[in-house]
Design an enzyme around this catalytic site. Structure first.
Site, mmCIF file in Angstrom:
data_model
loop_
_atom_site.group_PDB
_atom_site.id
_atom_site.type_symbol
_atom_site.label_atom_id
_atom_site.label_comp_id
_atom_site.label_asym_id
_atom_site.label_seq_id
_atom_site.Cartn_x
_atom_site.Cartn_y
_atom_site.Cartn_z
ATOM 1 N N HIS A 1 3.608 4.702 13.568
ATOM 2 C CA HIS A 1 2.495 5.010 12.655
ATOM 3 C C HIS A 1 1.133 4.687 13.243
ATOM 4 O O HIS A 1 0.114 5.127 12.725
ATOM 5 C CB HIS A 1 2.658 4.290 11.309
ATOM 6 C CG HIS A 1 2.191 2.867 11.295
ATOM 7 N ND1 HIS A 1 2.652 1.900 12.167
ATOM 8 C CD2 HIS A 1 1.290 2.233 10.511
ATOM 9 C CE1 HIS A 1 2.062 0.752 11.913
ATOM 10 N NE2 HIS A 1 1.234 0.911 10.923
ATOM 11 N N ASP B 1 0.856 -1.190 0.000
ATOM 12 C CA ASP B 1 0.000 0.000 0.000
ATOM 13 C C ASP B 1 0.886 1.231 0.000
ATOM 14 O O ASP B 1 1.048 1.921 1.009
ATOM 15 C CB ASP B 1 -0.936 -0.008 1.209
ATOM 16 C CG ASP B 1 -2.143 0.893 1.002
ATOM 17 O OD1 ASP B 1 -3.080 0.824 1.802
ATOM 18 O OD2 ASP B 1 -2.129 1.680 0.026
#
Lengths: 480, 135
Positions: free
Chosen positions: A403, A95
């Protein structure tokens, strides 16, 4: 083998943990987070990354690290672009450019609460999601190329969004070295119908409320206040990124025997940055990265429209401006001081976020004093955070931080613990409305399947990488 | 004799497939993938030939599965039947039968097939493949 603690939130994986390591590994985190990383063998993957030719200083791991496919999720690796550094598409992930955008508003929770159900319903209708979801914005072949080349500027040129949006994205919304020609026809075919779609898995669009402000000065600069309603969007480059990564990992894998490089995991296939294939990958990666930003931009438009419809006022009048848009799956060419000299490094961040400190030329003027905003999405039903980067992160982690929460258990295990319907009910009891495309898969994304995101961000702060600015709790969740 | 199962992975999904022949093993791996995405619907369909090549057996498997995934994703179809005709160290050939999808897929979205933990091996009379897909 034990890890050596080299700082209050820093642990070293010695060279030799796996064979072929060129540099040590460095794991940031509290003792308990790091022992989780050891348990799921993510540490082994950090050590594997340390075998990459041209890797500089250390193979890094953020506190939310978990077992991935090749690179760990939460890994950072910088290679010497001025020397024999390599690039590995696996170090960016499928991704490409996946990331998060935070949009503020002038609304507070008290005035929004009575309309939350309407908002969630409106967003459910407006936000395409799930497997094979067709995007909000139809693209022809020219439109796909424009999006790959221009990032957020492409939908903006078509009248989607506001002029000031671009400034508050990394790279002002557009990676300039993107080369749409280097993205395969197959990838474009997959991506063309998907611009402005959420995807599935851990992607989401959430309505959130600021429920804690830790750094008043930074919050003021970002126009955040207690009780404020915001929208957070976590999504990526959809099929275009997945296919691009697949295409290039295949090419890199084929090249490996010729290059004479050996890596412990095939998914770590890499090539010197000077190699033609590496240069092509960079152009394709940037293009896919642009698509991801454009995707979040178009999804934001769905949110603005939904709020406008429910409240009967233009979203601009409700102050729905972009706070910031970050990527957490990307490789960037950045300059750092290595052994007393400035060198250009290729920094792979896979499930890790760039975190420039105050004064960095690449962040918006508005944030120059406070540092780059970092948006940390929590898992569904738990808090998300806004952080700022620090100057210290530059020499500690190549300006990188975590993240998100990082998974703690497999999807199968997560599903066993609770049904999707029960989870939805439980979250509703907690005041969180969830609209899921597939209820039965919801428990794969349950809070208990993830690490504690507050522990993760505290560890990053403890390690000097970022500082917590605010915490946001979800009140409405749209999932694929 | 052949079969498939999913195995544990923190964030993604592993597929283990086996068969008496390489062809059967590949077929089972494909069924395993379609089981995850929910795209397998036994029915009448239109045949599509698939032919892939790779530098070794493992990458041939990745290419084969990637091809099936690509068709599933771009043609809005379900796969009604499949058959693998031939597999060797550098090639795989076969067909899938497809039919237009009637609604959204009910499984988990698979982003891609990875090279991580990838193996295609023969022990005694059984070919076994293991791979991880990114979801």
């Amino acid at each position: 083998m034990e890890l050596d603690q080299v700082g209050p939130f820093e642990w070293e994986i010695p060279v030799g943990y796996v064979s072929g390591m060129r540099v040590p590994g460095r794991v940031f985190g509290s003792r308990s987070l790091v022992s989780k990383a050891l348990q799921d063998r993510a540490v082994e993957q950090v050590a594997n990354v340390a075998t990459l030719p041209g890797i500089v200083r250390a193979s890094l791991a953020m506190p939310d690290i978990h077992w991935g496919y090749g690179f760990p999720i939460g890994g950072v690796a910088a290679t010497d672009a001025d020397g024999d550094g390599t690039i590995s598409p696996g170090g960016v992930g499928f991704d490409i450019g996946c990331g998060v955008r935070l949009v503020r508003s002038d609304l507070d929770w008290n005035e929004t609460k009575p309309r939350i159900r309407d908002l969630v319903n409106m967003l459910s209708e407006r936000v395409p999601r799930g497997v094979g979801g067709k995007g909000r914005m139809k693209l022809d072949a020219g439109g796909v190329d424009a999006t790959l080349r221009e990032g957020v500027l492409a939908p903006m040129a078509a009248g989607v969004g506001w002029e000031e949006d671009a400034e508050f994205c990394e790279d002002s919304g557009r990676l300039p070295d993107a080369k749409p020609d280097l993205v395969s026809d197959r990838a474009k075919e997959r991506g063309a119908p998907q611009l402005g779609s959420l995807g599935a898995g851990n992607h989401f669009l959430e309505i959130q409320v600021v429920d804690q402000i830790r750094d008043r000065e930074a919050a003021d600069a970002m126009d955040l206040f207690d009780g404020q309603v915001c929208v957070m969007i976590h999504s990526g480059s959809r099929g275009i990124g997945h296919q691009t990564c697949q295409d290039y990992v295949r090419d890199f894998d084929r090249l490996m025997p010729e290059l004479g490089i050996e890596v412990p995991d095939r998914q770590l296939a890499c090539a010197p940055l000077t190699h033609e294939l590496a240069q092509r990958y960079l152009g394709a990666m940037d293009a896919a990265g642009n698509f991801a930003r454009a995707n979040r931009h178009v999804l934001m438009d769905a949110a603005r429209e939904s709020f406008a419809d429910v409240f009967g006022r233009p979203s601009r009048d409700m102050g729905m401006f972009v706070v910031y848009d970050i990527s957490h799956n990307l490789a960037k060419l950045e300059e750092y001081e290595v052994d007393g000299a400035r060198r250009q490094l290729c920094v792979h961040r896979k499930g890790a976020t760039r975190a420039f400190g105050p004064g960095h030329p690449e962040i918006p003027d508005r944030y120059s004093k406070i540092g780059q905003p970092v948006i940390i999405p929590g898992s569904m039903g738990t808090a998300s955070f806004v952080l700022v980067g620090t100057k210290e992160a530059e020499h500690r982690s190549f300006s990188s931080t975590c993240h998100g929460a990082g998974r703690a258990m497999s999807r199968t295990q997560a599903k066993k613990q609770m049904s999707g319907q029960d989870l939805k009910r439980q979250l509703a009891d907690q005041g969180i409305l969830v609209s899921a495309g597939q209820a039965k898969l919801l428990s794969e994304e349950a809070p208990y399947a993830y690490k504690d995101v507050s522990e993760v961000v505290e560890s990053c702060e403890g390690a000097g990488l970022t500082k917590v600015v605010a915490r946001l709790r979800p009140v409405g969740v749209i999932k694929g | 004799m052949g079969g498939f199962e999913a195995f544990e992975h923190t964030a993604d999904v592993g597929i283990r497939a086996w068969g008496a022949s390489l062809e059967e093993c590949f077929e089972q791996a494909t069924r395993g993938l379609l089981d995850i995405t929910g795209a397998s619907v036994p029915d009448e369909g239109t045949r599509m030939d698939i032919a892939v090549g790779g530098r070794d057996l493992a990458s041939v498997l990745v290419d084969w599965l990637s091809e099936v995934l690509y068709v599933q994703d771009t043609r809005d179809v379900v796969i009604t039947e499949l058959h693998v005709d031939h597999v060797d160290q550098h090639r795989a050939r076969g067909w899938i039968a497809v039919k237009p999808r009637e609604g959204p897929l009910t499984g988990t979205a698979v982003k891609a097939v990875t090279y991580h933990g990838l193996s295609v091996e023969q022990h005694d009379d059984t070919w076994t493949a293991e791979l991880v897909v990114d979801v």
